[in-house]
Design a protein around this motif. Structure first.
Motif, PDB file in Angstrom:
ATOM      1  N   LEU A 116      40.909  29.216 -31.171  1.00 53.72           N
ATOM      2  CA  LEU A 116      40.740  29.914 -29.896  1.00 53.72           C
ATOM      3  C   LEU A 116      42.001  30.625 -29.416  1.00 53.72           C
ATOM      4  N   ALA A 117      43.170  30.068 -29.711  1.00 55.79           N
ATOM      5  CA  ALA A 117      44.412  30.671 -29.225  1.00 55.79           C
ATOM      6  C   ALA A 117      45.124  31.496 -30.288  1.00 55.79           C
ATOM      7  N   ALA A 118      44.496  31.703 -31.434  1.00 53.65           N
ATOM      8  CA  ALA A 118      45.133  32.474 -32.515  1.00 53.65           C
ATOM      9  C   ALA A 118      44.916  33.962 -32.328  1.00 53.65           C
ATOM     10  N   ALA A 119      45.885  34.739 -32.732  1.00 55.18           N
ATOM     11  CA  ALA A 119      45.797  36.200 -32.746  1.00 55.18           C
ATOM     12  C   ALA A 119      45.344  36.770 -31.401  1.00 55.18           C
ATOM     13  N   LEU A 120      45.982  36.309 -30.338  1.00 58.69           N
ATOM     14  CA  LEU A 120      45.637  36.826 -29.015  1.00 58.69           C
ATOM     15  C   LEU A 120      46.056  38.287 -28.913  1.00 58.69           C
ATOM     16  N   PRO A 121      45.201  39.122 -28.338  1.00 56.62           N
ATOM     17  CA  PRO A 121      45.547  40.539 -28.215  1.00 56.62           C
ATOM     18  C   PRO A 121      46.675  40.733 -27.202  1.00 56.62           C
ATOM     19  N   PRO A 122      47.425  41.809 -27.347  1.00 52.77           N
ATOM     20  CA  PRO A 122      48.497  42.097 -26.386  1.00 52.77           C
ATOM     21  C   PRO A 122      47.909  42.496 -25.030  1.00 52.77           C
ATOM     22  N   PRO A 123      48.735  42.475 -23.988  1.00 54.92           N
ATOM     23  CA  PRO A 123      48.234  42.877 -22.659  1.00 54.92           C
ATOM     24  C   PRO A 123      47.547  44.237 -22.696  1.00 54.92           C
ATOM     25  N   ALA A 124      46.477  44.345 -21.913  1.00 56.72           N
ATOM     26  CA  ALA A 124      45.707  45.586 -21.812  1.00 56.72           C
ATOM     27  C   ALA A 124      45.413  45.837 -20.338  1.00 56.72           C
ATOM     28  N   SER A 125      44.735  46.913 -20.051  1.00 62.26           N
ATOM     29  CA  SER A 125      44.461  47.261 -18.658  1.00 62.26           C
ATOM     30  C   SER A 125      43.392  46.380 -18.017  1.00 62.26           C
ATOM     31  N   GLY A 126      42.628  45.661 -18.801  1.00 65.88           N
ATOM     32  CA  GLY A 126      41.588  44.792 -18.264  1.00 65.88           C
ATOM     33  C   GLY A 126      41.453  43.554 -19.116  1.00 65.88           C
ATOM     34  N   GLU A 127      40.469  42.754 -18.784  1.00 58.15           N
ATOM     35  CA  GLU A 127      40.192  41.565 -19.592  1.00 58.15           C
ATOM     36  C   GLU A 127      39.694  41.987 -20.964  1.00 58.15           C
ATOM     37  N   ILE A 128      39.955  41.150 -21.949  1.00 55.35           N
ATOM     38  CA  ILE A 128      39.532  41.433 -23.319  1.00 55.35           C
ATOM     39  C   ILE A 128      38.522  40.360 -23.719  1.00 55.35           C
ATOM     40  N   PHE A 129      37.310  40.808 -24.043  1.00 59.88           N
ATOM     41  CA  PHE A 129      36.199  39.908 -24.392  1.00 59.88           C
ATOM     42  C   PHE A 129      35.968  39.956 -25.895  1.00 59.88           C
ATOM     43  N   GLN A 130      35.855  38.783 -26.517  1.00 56.54           N
ATOM     44  CA  GLN A 130      35.544  38.701 -27.939  1.00 56.54           C
ATOM     45  C   GLN A 130      34.391  37.715 -28.127  1.00 56.54           C
ATOM     46  N   THR A 131      33.261  38.199 -28.655  1.00 58.97           N
ATOM     47  CA  THR A 131      32.132  37.317 -28.926  1.00 58.97           C
ATOM     48  C   THR A 131      32.445  36.482 -30.164  1.00 58.97           C
ATOM     49  N   LEU A 132      32.388  35.167 -30.009  1.00 59.59           N
ATOM     50  CA  LEU A 132      32.653  34.246 -31.118  1.00 59.59           C
ATOM     51  C   LEU A 132      31.373  33.795 -31.798  1.00 59.59           C
ATOM     52  N   PHE A 133      30.280  33.752 -31.009  1.00 60.20           N
ATOM     53  CA  PHE A 133      28.985  33.302 -31.531  1.00 60.20           C
ATOM     54  C   PHE A 133      27.907  33.855 -30.622  1.00 60.20           C
ATOM     55  N   ALA A 134      26.789  34.239 -31.216  1.00 63.81           N
ATOM     56  CA  ALA A 134      25.663  34.703 -30.396  1.00 63.81           C
ATOM     57  C   ALA A 134      24.355  34.467 -31.120  1.00 63.81           C
ATOM     58  N   ASN A 135      23.325  34.121 -30.337  1.00 61.27           N
ATOM     59  CA  ASN A 135      21.945  34.090 -30.817  1.00 61.27           C
ATOM     60  C   ASN A 135      21.083  34.527 -29.633  1.00 61.27           C
ATOM     61  N   PRO A 136      19.782  34.595 -29.764  1.00 59.20           N
ATOM     62  CA  PRO A 136      18.966  35.114 -28.651  1.00 59.20           C
ATOM     63  C   PRO A 136      19.076  34.329 -27.330  1.00 59.20           C
ATOM     64  N   ALA A 137      19.473  33.074 -27.359  1.00 60.94           N
ATOM     65  CA  ALA A 137      19.517  32.265 -26.139  1.00 60.94           C
ATOM     66  C   ALA A 137      20.927  31.991 -25.618  1.00 60.94           C
ATOM     67  N   CYS A 138      21.953  32.303 -26.420  1.00 64.83           N
ATOM     68  CA  CYS A 138      23.303  31.866 -26.077  1.00 64.83           C
ATOM     69  C   CYS A 138      24.349  32.828 -26.645  1.00 64.83           C
ATOM     70  N   ARG A 139      25.428  33.039 -25.875  1.00 69.08           N
ATOM     71  CA  ARG A 139      26.566  33.826 -26.372  1.00 69.08           C
ATOM     72  C   ARG A 139      27.842  33.109 -25.945  1.00 69.08           C
ATOM     73  N   ILE A 140      28.784  32.956 -26.860  1.00 67.70           N
ATOM     74  CA  ILE A 140      30.065  32.320 -26.569  1.00 67.70           C
ATOM     75  C   ILE A 140      31.156  33.365 -26.728  1.00 67.70           C
TER      76      ILE A 140
END
Length: 114
Positions: free
Chosen positions: A13-37
């Motif tokens: 979870l804490a590996a390869a964090l992106p550098p600061p940007a103008s907004g929040e940075i969202f990365q989908t780690l897992f997704a299926n029709p009922a759930c997204r992480i």
């Protein structure tokens, strides 16, 4: 019977964090029709004035690092520090009032229970 190794996904979870940007940075780690992480990186981010999240799904969110303040429609605020989590029902209007430069979140979005 075990799953073939080729279908298993893995990460840190804490590996390869992106550098600061103008907004929040969202990365989908897992997704299926009922759930997204998602992993969310906030480098001192705050929602724009008057901007509210009003999601059609339930959300469970944990702050893994840093600090954050969430504001709720009606004026209540909650201050979070590393290790804190919240469960937000669908249509719970909220916004990010502030985050520290090192805020790291884990968010789980699920089909609304109601």
């Amino acid at each position: 019977m075990s799953a073939p190794v080729a279908t298993i996904q893995r990460g840190k979870l804490a590996a390869a964090l992106p550098p600061p940007a103008s907004g929040e940075i969202f990365q989908t780690l897992f997704a299926n029709p009922a759930c997204r992480i998602e992993r969310i990186v906030s480098h001192g981010h705050a929602s724009a004035s008057g901007e509210w999240y009003d999601q059609a799904w339930d959300e469970w969110v944990a702050l893994l690092a840093g600090e954050a303040v969430l504001e709720f429609d009606g004026g209540d605020t909650i201050t979070l520090t590393a290790g804190d989590w919240l469960a937000l029902p669908a249509h719970c209007r909220h916004r990010v009032a502030s985050t520290s430069a090192d805020a790291l979140w884990l968010a789980v979005h699920c089909t609304a229970s109601g």
